[in-house]
Design a protein around this motif. Structure first.
Motif, PDB file in Angstrom:
ATOM      1  N   ALA A  46       0.834  -1.206   0.000  1.00  0.00           N
ATOM      2  CA  ALA A  46       0.000   0.000   0.000  1.00  0.00           C
ATOM      3  C   ALA A  46       0.871   1.259   0.000  1.00  0.00           C
ATOM      4  N   ALA A  47       2.037   1.197   0.646  1.00  0.00           N
ATOM      5  CA  ALA A  47       2.957   2.339   0.662  1.00  0.00           C
ATOM      6  C   ALA A  47       3.446   2.635  -0.757  1.00  0.00           C
ATOM      7  N   ASN A  48       3.783   1.585  -1.516  1.00  0.00           N
ATOM      8  CA  ASN A  48       4.208   1.784  -2.910  1.00  0.00           C
ATOM      9  C   ASN A  48       3.141   2.516  -3.697  1.00  0.00           C
ATOM     10  N   GLU A  49       1.888   2.101  -3.521  1.00  0.00           N
ATOM     11  CA  GLU A  49       0.775   2.738  -4.225  1.00  0.00           C
ATOM     12  C   GLU A  49       0.599   4.187  -3.774  1.00  0.00           C
ATOM     13  N   ALA A  50       0.668   4.420  -2.468  1.00  0.00           N
ATOM     14  CA  ALA A  50       0.487   5.778  -1.932  1.00  0.00           C
ATOM     15  C   ALA A  50       1.592   6.713  -2.409  1.00  0.00           C
ATOM     16  N   LEU A  51       2.812   6.203  -2.481  1.00  0.00           N
ATOM     17  CA  LEU A  51       3.931   7.051  -2.885  1.00  0.00           C
ATOM     18  C   LEU A  51       3.854   7.462  -4.354  1.00  0.00           C
ATOM     19  N   GLU A  52       3.062   6.745  -5.145  1.00  0.00           N
ATOM     20  CA  GLU A  52       2.870   7.137  -6.544  1.00  0.00           C
ATOM     21  C   GLU A  52       2.063   8.431  -6.646  1.00  0.00           C
ATOM     22  N   LEU A  61       7.793   5.174   9.540  1.00  0.00           N
ATOM     23  CA  LEU A  61       7.845   3.811   9.027  1.00  0.00           C
ATOM     24  C   LEU A  61       8.029   2.795  10.144  1.00  0.00           C
ATOM     25  N   ASP A  62       7.046   1.916  10.294  1.00  0.00           N
ATOM     26  CA  ASP A  62       7.157   0.802  11.231  1.00  0.00           C
ATOM     27  C   ASP A  62       8.102  -0.227  10.626  1.00  0.00           C
ATOM     28  N   ASN A  63       8.726  -1.055  11.456  1.00  0.00           N
ATOM     29  CA  ASN A  63       9.641  -2.059  10.931  1.00  0.00           C
ATOM     30  C   ASN A  63       8.928  -3.356  10.566  1.00  0.00           C
ATOM     31  N   HIS A  64       8.121  -3.884  11.471  1.00  0.00           N
ATOM     32  CA  HIS A  64       7.487  -5.183  11.236  1.00  0.00           C
ATOM     33  C   HIS A  64       6.105  -5.000  10.619  1.00  0.00           C
ATOM     34  N   LEU A  65       6.052  -5.189   9.297  1.00  0.00           N
ATOM     35  CA  LEU A  65       4.817  -5.026   8.541  1.00  0.00           C
ATOM     36  C   LEU A  65       4.420  -6.373   7.950  1.00  0.00           C
ATOM     37  N   PRO A  66       3.161  -6.540   7.590  1.00  0.00           N
ATOM     38  CA  PRO A  66       2.696  -7.851   7.128  1.00  0.00           C
ATOM     39  C   PRO A  66       3.422  -8.377   5.889  1.00  0.00           C
ATOM     40  N   ASP A  67       3.938  -7.470   5.056  1.00  0.00           N
ATOM     41  CA  ASP A  67       4.574  -7.918   3.818  1.00  0.00           C
ATOM     42  C   ASP A  67       6.063  -7.583   3.742  1.00  0.00           C
ATOM     43  N   GLY A  68       6.687  -7.387   4.901  1.00  0.00           N
ATOM     44  CA  GLY A  68       8.134  -7.160   4.894  1.00  0.00           C
ATOM     45  C   GLY A  68       8.597  -6.275   6.022  1.00  0.00           C
ATOM     46  N   LEU A  69       9.897  -6.031   6.036  1.00  0.00           N
ATOM     47  CA  LEU A  69      10.510  -5.190   7.058  1.00  0.00           C
ATOM     48  C   LEU A  69      10.684  -3.765   6.547  1.00  0.00           C
ATOM     49  N   GLY A  70      10.217  -2.823   7.351  1.00  0.00           N
ATOM     50  CA  GLY A  70      10.410  -1.421   7.022  1.00  0.00           C
ATOM     51  C   GLY A  70      11.886  -1.085   6.878  1.00  0.00           C
ATOM     52  N   MET A  71      12.710  -1.737   7.687  1.00  0.00           N
ATOM     53  CA  MET A  71      14.157  -1.514   7.660  1.00  0.00           C
ATOM     54  C   MET A  71      14.702  -1.704   6.240  1.00  0.00           C
ATOM     55  N   ASN A  72      14.183  -2.705   5.542  1.00  0.00           N
ATOM     56  CA  ASN A  72      14.631  -2.999   4.180  1.00  0.00           C
ATOM     57  C   ASN A  72      14.008  -2.066   3.149  1.00  0.00           C
ATOM     58  N   TYR A  73      12.988  -1.320   3.543  1.00  0.00           N
ATOM     59  CA  TYR A  73      12.266  -0.418   2.646  1.00  0.00           C
ATOM     60  C   TYR A  73      12.893   0.980   2.619  1.00  0.00           C
ATOM     61  N   ILE A  74      13.692   1.285   3.643  1.00  0.00           N
ATOM     62  CA  ILE A  74      14.295   2.625   3.732  1.00  0.00           C
ATOM     63  C   ILE A  74      15.118   2.939   2.486  1.00  0.00           C
ATOM     64  N   GLY A  75      15.931   1.994   2.043  1.00  0.00           N
ATOM     65  CA  GLY A  75      16.775   2.206   0.862  1.00  0.00           C
ATOM     66  C   GLY A  75      15.963   2.534  -0.378  1.00  0.00           C
ATOM     67  N   TYR A  76      14.835   1.847  -0.552  1.00  0.00           N
ATOM     68  CA  TYR A  76      13.948   2.109  -1.682  1.00  0.00           C
ATOM     69  C   TYR A  76      13.438   3.553  -1.625  1.00  0.00           C
ATOM     70  N   ILE A  77      12.990   3.960  -0.439  1.00  0.00           N
ATOM     71  CA  ILE A  77      12.481   5.327  -0.277  1.00  0.00           C
ATOM     72  C   ILE A  77      13.574   6.332  -0.610  1.00  0.00           C
ATOM     73  N   LYS A  78      14.761   6.122  -0.037  1.00  0.00           N
ATOM     74  CA  LYS A  78      15.851   7.078  -0.223  1.00  0.00           C
ATOM     75  C   LYS A  78      16.337   7.133  -1.669  1.00  0.00           C
ATOM     76  N   ASN A 104      20.881   2.261   7.070  1.00  0.00           N
ATOM     77  CA  ASN A 104      20.048   2.112   5.875  1.00  0.00           C
ATOM     78  C   ASN A 104      19.499   3.434   5.371  1.00  0.00           C
ATOM     79  N   GLY A 105      19.673   4.516   6.152  1.00  0.00           N
ATOM     80  CA  GLY A 105      19.258   5.833   5.686  1.00  0.00           C
ATOM     81  C   GLY A 105      18.170   6.518   6.482  1.00  0.00           C
ATOM     82  N   ALA A 106      17.720   5.901   7.588  1.00  0.00           N
ATOM     83  CA  ALA A 106      16.703   6.565   8.416  1.00  0.00           C
ATOM     84  C   ALA A 106      17.268   7.870   8.964  1.00  0.00           C
ATOM     85  N   ASP A 107      16.421   8.870   9.038  1.00  0.00           N
ATOM     86  CA  ASP A 107      16.835  10.174   9.544  1.00  0.00           C
ATOM     87  C   ASP A 107      16.613  10.303  11.047  1.00  0.00           C
TER      88      ASP A 107
END
Length: 128
Positions: A46-52, A61-78, A104-107
């Motif tokens: 849903a975050a991917n869709e919202a960011l569009e 960003l929470d870390n433990h999400l139903p479809d993955g780790l937020g920690m691993n998503y930081i790089g994509y965002i950045k 990973n790039g969290a501020d």
């Protein structure tokens, strides 16, 4: 417009990515008190869709999400949205998690449970 005002103008929108809806409502309410426009989603998909369509200046960003780790998503965002600030917010608050999030790039990193003061501190820190 000086740089501080430019950054603040970018952070008028906040996206909250957390699978706990009550946390989303609480964060949204706190951020609205700081005049931020908020939206929230409950998964990385849903975050991917919202960011569009949403272009937030700040993401909580929470870390433990139903479809993955937020920690691993930081790089994509950045990579895709380099100006967006990321505040990692998680119940798993260890020195290792903090270091990994920053690496990973969290501020900013916030452990749960959190207070309104720490949320405001995070907003001020990433807006400075």
């Amino acid at each position: 417009m000086n740089q501080s005002n430019h950054i603040n103008a970018q952070i008028l929108k906040a996206l909250i990515i957390d699978d706990e809806t009550d946390i989303c409502y609480l964060l949204s309410r706190l951020l609205k008190q700081k005049n931020l426009e908020t939206a929230f989603v409950n998964s990385l998909t849903a975050a991917n869709e919202a960011l569009e369509t949403e272009h937030p200046g700040i993401i909580f960003l929470d870390n433990h999400l139903p479809d993955g780790l937020g920690m691993n998503y930081i790089g994509y965002i950045k990579k895709k949205y380099p100006e967006t600030k990321v505040v990692m917010i998680t119940a798993h608050d260890s020195a290792i998690d903090r270091a990994m999030a920053i690496e990973n790039g969290a501020d900013f990193f916030i452990g749960k449970p959190f207070t309104k003061e720490i949320i405001y501190k995070a907003v001020e820190a990433v807006c400075a």
